[in-house]
Motif scaffolding. Structure first.
Motif, PDB file in Angstrom:
ATOM      1  N   HIS B  44       0.815  -1.201   0.000  1.00 54.36           N
ATOM      2  CA  HIS B  44       0.000   0.000   0.000  1.00 54.36           C
ATOM      3  C   HIS B  44       0.860   1.267   0.000  1.00 54.36           C
ATOM      4  CE1 HIS B  44      -2.857   2.793   2.346  1.00 54.36           C
ATOM      5  NE2 HIS B  44      -2.974   2.978   1.058  1.00 54.36           N
ATOM      6  N   LEU B  47       2.083   1.879  -3.410  1.00 58.05           N
ATOM      7  CA  LEU B  47       1.040   2.481  -4.241  1.00 58.05           C
ATOM      8  C   LEU B  47       0.984   3.991  -4.004  1.00 58.05           C
ATOM      9  CD1 LEU B  47      -1.660   1.328  -5.902  1.00 58.05           C
ATOM     10  CD2 LEU B  47      -2.780   2.281  -3.907  1.00 58.05           C
ATOM     11  N   ASN B  48       0.985   4.365  -2.735  1.00 59.01           N
ATOM     12  CA  ASN B  48       0.945   5.785  -2.392  1.00 59.01           C
ATOM     13  C   ASN B  48       2.171   6.522  -2.920  1.00 59.01           C
ATOM     14  OD1 ASN B  48      -1.118   7.199  -0.850  1.00 59.01           O
ATOM     15  ND2 ASN B  48      -1.015   5.444   0.501  1.00 59.01           N
ATOM     16  N   ALA B  61      -5.375   3.268 -10.366  1.00 63.42           N
ATOM     17  CA  ALA B  61      -5.092   2.251  -9.347  1.00 63.42           C
ATOM     18  C   ALA B  61      -6.328   1.437  -8.998  1.00 63.42           C
ATOM     19  CB  ALA B  61      -4.551   2.917  -8.091  1.00 63.42           C
ATOM     20  N   ASN B  62      -6.145   0.146  -8.828  1.00 64.03           N
ATOM     21  CA  ASN B  62      -7.238  -0.714  -8.388  1.00 64.03           C
ATOM     22  C   ASN B  62      -6.732  -1.701  -7.351  1.00 64.03           C
ATOM     23  OD1 ASN B  62      -9.673  -0.110 -10.127  1.00 64.03           O
ATOM     24  ND2 ASN B  62      -8.088  -0.367 -11.684  1.00 64.03           N
ATOM     25  N   ALA B  63      -7.458  -1.766  -6.232  1.00 66.98           N
ATOM     26  CA  ALA B  63      -7.112  -2.733  -5.196  1.00 66.98           C
ATOM     27  C   ALA B  63      -8.327  -3.635  -5.019  1.00 66.98           C
ATOM     28  CB  ALA B  63      -6.781  -2.016  -3.902  1.00 66.98           C
ATOM     29  N   GLY B  65     -10.541  -6.417  -3.037  1.00 69.93           N
ATOM     30  CA  GLY B  65     -10.804  -7.029  -1.737  1.00 69.93           C
ATOM     31  C   GLY B  65     -11.630  -8.290  -1.893  1.00 69.93           C
ATOM     32  N   THR B  68     -17.246  -8.949  -4.509  1.00 68.56           N
ATOM     33  CA  THR B  68     -18.633  -8.559  -4.283  1.00 68.56           C
ATOM     34  C   THR B  68     -19.537  -9.662  -4.821  1.00 68.56           C
ATOM     35  OG1 THR B  68     -18.820  -7.560  -6.455  1.00 68.56           O
ATOM     36  CG2 THR B  68     -18.026  -6.146  -4.675  1.00 68.56           C
ATOM     37  N   GLU B  69     -20.816  -9.478  -4.563  1.00 72.08           N
ATOM     38  CA  GLU B  69     -21.796 -10.449  -5.064  1.00 72.08           C
ATOM     39  C   GLU B  69     -21.637 -10.624  -6.575  1.00 72.08           C
ATOM     40  OE1 GLU B  69     -26.521 -10.889  -4.142  1.00 72.08           O
ATOM     41  OE2 GLU B  69     -25.910  -9.200  -5.367  1.00 72.08           O
ATOM     42  N   GLU B  71     -19.088  -9.944  -8.460  1.00 69.68           N
ATOM     43  CA  GLU B  71     -17.804 -10.552  -8.813  1.00 69.68           C
ATOM     44  C   GLU B  71     -17.839 -12.069  -8.604  1.00 69.68           C
ATOM     45  OE1 GLU B  71     -15.040  -6.591  -7.917  1.00 69.68           O
ATOM     46  OE2 GLU B  71     -15.144  -8.189  -6.429  1.00 69.68           O
ATOM     47  N   LEU B  94      -3.343  -3.891  -7.012  1.00 73.72           N
ATOM     48  CA  LEU B  94      -3.044  -4.465  -5.700  1.00 73.72           C
ATOM     49  C   LEU B  94      -3.955  -5.661  -5.472  1.00 73.72           C
ATOM     50  CD1 LEU B  94      -1.150  -2.238  -4.665  1.00 73.72           C
ATOM     51  CD2 LEU B  94      -2.443  -2.321  -2.544  1.00 73.72           C
ATOM     52  N   ARG B  95      -3.423  -6.702  -4.867  1.00 76.64           N
ATOM     53  CA  ARG B  95      -4.149  -7.956  -4.704  1.00 76.64           C
ATOM     54  C   ARG B  95      -4.596  -8.436  -6.097  1.00 76.64           C
ATOM     55  NH1 ARG B  95      -7.098  -4.893  -0.590  1.00 76.64           N
ATOM     56  NH2 ARG B  95      -5.436  -4.456   0.881  1.00 76.64           N
ATOM     57  N   ILE B 159      -2.839  -0.301  18.093  1.00 79.59           N
ATOM     58  CA  ILE B 159      -4.280  -0.557  17.970  1.00 79.59           C
ATOM     59  C   ILE B 159      -4.840  -0.102  16.623  1.00 79.59           C
ATOM     60  CG2 ILE B 159      -6.539  -0.187  19.019  1.00 79.59           C
ATOM     61  CD1 ILE B 159      -5.031   0.522  21.590  1.00 79.59           C
ATOM     62  N   HIS B 160      -4.454   1.106  16.205  1.00 75.07           N
ATOM     63  CA  HIS B 160      -5.089   1.642  15.009  1.00 75.07           C
ATOM     64  C   HIS B 160      -4.667   0.905  13.756  1.00 75.07           C
ATOM     65  CE1 HIS B 160      -1.264   3.676  14.396  1.00 75.07           C
ATOM     66  NE2 HIS B 160      -1.659   3.996  13.180  1.00 75.07           N
ATOM     67  N   TRP B 163      -6.493  -3.460  12.322  1.00 74.36           N
ATOM     68  CA  TRP B 163      -7.423  -3.854  11.260  1.00 74.36           C
ATOM     69  C   TRP B 163      -6.685  -4.350  10.035  1.00 74.36           C
ATOM     70  CZ3 TRP B 163      -6.792  -1.210   6.758  1.00 74.36           C
ATOM     71  CH2 TRP B 163      -6.171   0.042   6.847  1.00 74.36           C
TER      72      TRP B 163
END
Lengths: 485, 485
Positions: B44, B47-48, B61-63, B65, B68-69, B71, B94-95, B159-160, B163
């Motif tokens: 990431h 990419l930035n 750019a396309n990443a 995840g 989706t339904e 996809e 990405l990915r 913590i931040h 994710w």
């Protein structure tokens, strides 16, 4: 009507329709034909018929069923926007925005208030398209009650057709009078001079077909002959009057020292990262718009924001001059197609505001066009807001001296050199015109649901922190509101 | 490396990258940069960084995840196909297809066999794009095991950032050695001369950044200087050899009398209506391709078919000359974008076969291009078939005399007159060339999963019934097979 007579009339009509299609190809407007009515009144047959009579290469048919997951995540009008025909082509629309809303209301998926809102959306949608030249022909195929009931009875007996009677339909027909009332009132409410409903009796096949065909031919012919006097439906505000010089009020002296900046930046990026993650978890979407003077530092602000976001969550869309395909559609079309789906963030580096900025100042849009744009844009943003998608808008403000010194710095830096062209200097000469346009834009599109945030950007560092702060603020408020529900 | 040295090198590199982007704008090929590796290896951030160093207006750019339904309903490669950059632009991915497949395998969502199939799809995908000129730069950011473990430990404490460690990741890292093996083997399998993996060590930030930037600059520069010798990867069959004259074997004398036609038509339409409804109920999709001589009656066949289908279920796509946007992509791009979603049927009036018919005969495609197309098309159709979407292909065959009399009839019918132009007569002169191209097409793209169906169409009525019959046959077989599972 006798079959032989029908055939004779069809022959002439087909020749005319084809001829009109060919003339349309060079015209500078699109046509959208809406075919509404009950399934039994022959919507689908009419669609097929038009494909037979006309040249299907220049037709673009869309029929809308139960919304898909993606359609549900986006404002209601999205699916109609994205499929609009370009200039020179004819779009055919089955289960249009009005018909679909009526059905949803009749099966209790849309209450009275929501239906009223849909009617508002629909009217604005049509107005918006018409004001940029689209010809909309709305046909409602009507069956007298007795005839409809009889067709339903026949259909139920034909096994292979029973699928056409959805359970929804059953629900609708339990109370005929109520359904009739809702249809009548909704058609009335969505009937306008510019986009009237044409009610066509569907009892007799031959007559229906000829009436539909003749209506379409007549409308297109008239429109080809004389472009309509587009009376802007909106009452125009007093423009360019500098009601308030918003830009002048921005305190450009604000800045932040470097060590403080580094610390603060980390703090807000961390916070943004957490909030955005919560957004994503809740499948919420968000739109962020960056506008500002040339060299105001949009790119830098965007990168400080995105560096704290997972790359799969956002997309940055730089808005350049429209492509050929985009130019053949309404100017908002390309932006409607780029609104985020659930759990995503769309960041626009310049945006639809080009209509009231560069297109106004450079004269690319007619006066009426950019003036209409204020309401059209507000409407667009409201639909996003209503769907739970906050629209965050930044104007990065710098003064004329700061711009000049940045231009010069760019010219002296090898990897920035390409960013500066003669055009930038030409734009700079129109600084005062832009100032008027920007102030008007802020006056007329700073809504409660999507206010402009003016960012003092003479200090790049200060601007970046401000942007992050504002984004966090809005995300936090949105999360709080939605948790409270 | 010292910071000052890094800064110095970055300055030069940025200027070079920008310069290359500007040169690319006028080049006739797109660039696709794939950034693979673990999330902690800085995908990431890279990419930035590229957004900062280069001009983001010419980056796309396309990443990717979780699918989706939509996809999930379409072949795996669909989402990568639809987002491909046009000529002159750089896409960042990405990915990507390989990284994503590795992850799915490691979390037990893809077994060994399925992974092998993905690798096949991936290789063909890259081959196909490269053969039409795309430059693909595949970068794998690598972290030594100790470094990766340490970064995971640090991250868990922030913590931040937690994710960023998806549950998936946890699963992957339960067996490090297994993960390493899978990654190594998959990279090996997807490494090719034309699209090699570039492994870049990600331990040191400065070095990683410079290595990534320099690699990209070097690759683009080399490609701009000399277009690659595209060695068609495929062994070419003996073409134009008339291995079998399939067309000659079609019995064009077949016909059906009018009253029999009417009865039979009703029967098959009823049957098709029922079957298609079952298809829809099961969320199955279907692709139907109509090809044939000019005036062979494609439109008529399509209308007899669609008149028995609910308008929301199908879309007819007439294929005309590609638009400017379509021309700036691989020729299959526009077709990938039009494959149906679950429960829908896409009907193509002409299709991707234009590549091996008109483009071959008229010389719009180079020999190598149309020869490669046979395999590319077979691969495309196989991916649809593998996803449970049958591909039904019709060639409507008429003879030269029949065509002439239809041309003349069109000229004498007002509403058909526009359908006939000088071009049709010019095409007619090339009848023999087309015959060779059609026979080759049938030879090389009549696969087990998507065979060509040659329809004798001198009798329009006969052809329409045949088409309906075949469609019913395939739908029925598909339904039976899928119920049997």
């Amino acid at each position: 009507m006798k079959k032989s007579q029908y055939k004779e009339e069809v022959k002439a009509l087909r020749a005319e329709l084809i001829q009109l299609q060919l003339s349309l190809k060079d015209a500078d407007f699109p046509v959208l034909i809406v075919i509404g009515g009950d399934d039994r009144s022959g919507r689908h047959e009419t669609l097929n018929l038009l494909h037979e009579w006309m040249d299907p290469r220049f037709l673009q048919a869309n029929a809308y069923g139960f919304p898909t997951e993606e359609e549900q995540q986006k404002p209601f009008m999205w699916r109609y926007w994205k499929d609009l025909p370009p200039k020179g082509l004819i779009g055919l629309c089955l289960r249009d925005w009005t018909s679909y809303s009526i059905i949803e209301h009749l099966v209790d998926q849309l209450n009275q208030e929501q239906l009223a809102q849909r009617i508002e959306y629909s009217k604005k949608f049509e107005e918006t398209l018409i004001s940029q030249g689209m010809l909309i022909i709305k046909i409602w195929l009507h069956l007298p009650e007795e005839e409809l009931k009889q067709r339903l009875t026949v259909e139920r007996k034909q096994i292979h057709k029973t699928w056409q009677i959805h359970q929804r339909d059953q629900q609708i027909y339990t109370n005929f009078d109520h359904a009739k009332n809702v249809i009548r009132n909704t058609l009335k409410a969505t009937h306008s001079e510019a986009a009237p409903w044409h009610i066509i009796d569907s009892s007799d096949l031959y007559e229906r077909n000829l009436n539909v065909g003749n209506l379409i031919a007549k409308q297109i012919k008239a429109r080809l002959k004389s472009p309509p006097e587009i009376q802007s439906a909106k009452l125009h505000k007093e423009l360019s009057a500098f009601k308030g010089n918003h830009l002048a009020k921005v305190d450009l002296s604000q800045s932040i020292d470097k060590s403080e900046y580094k610390k603060t930046l980390k703090h807000w990026q961390k916070k943004a990262s957490l909030l955005i993650h919560q957004f994503q978890e809740k499948d919420q979407s968000c739109v962020i718009v960056f506008e500002g003077w040339d060299a105001a530092g949009k790119g830098g602000c965007i990168r400080r924001l995105t560096s704290s976001i997972d790359a799969g969550f956002y997309r940055v869309t730089p808005i350049a001059a429209p492509t050929e395909e985009e130019l053949s559609h309404h100017y908002l079309w390309r932006f409607w197609r780029k609104i985020p789906r659930a759990g995503r963030m769309s960041i626009f580096d310049r945006s639809w505001y080009g209509r009231v900025l560069v297109e106004r100042v450079e004269g690319f849009a007619e006066t009426r066009e950019w003036q209409d744009a204020y309401d059209e844009i507000n409407d667009f943003e409201q639909q996003l807001h209503d769907k739970g998608t906050p629209v965050i808008k930044f104007w990065l403000h710098i003064d004329k001296d700061e711009q000049l010194s940045r231009f010069q710095e760019r010219e002296n830096t090898p990897y920035k050199h390409h960013k500066i062209t003669e055009e930038d200097y030409r734009n700079r000469e129109k600084w005062d015109d832009y100032e008027i346009a920007i102030n008007d834009m802020i006056d007329y599109t700073s809504t409660e649901y999507a206010p402009w945030r003016l960012i003092p950007a003479n200090s790049k560092h200060f601007a970046r922190i401000e942007v992050l702060k504002h984004v966090c603020e809005v995300l936090e408020a949105t999360l709080t509101n939605n948790t409270g529900e």
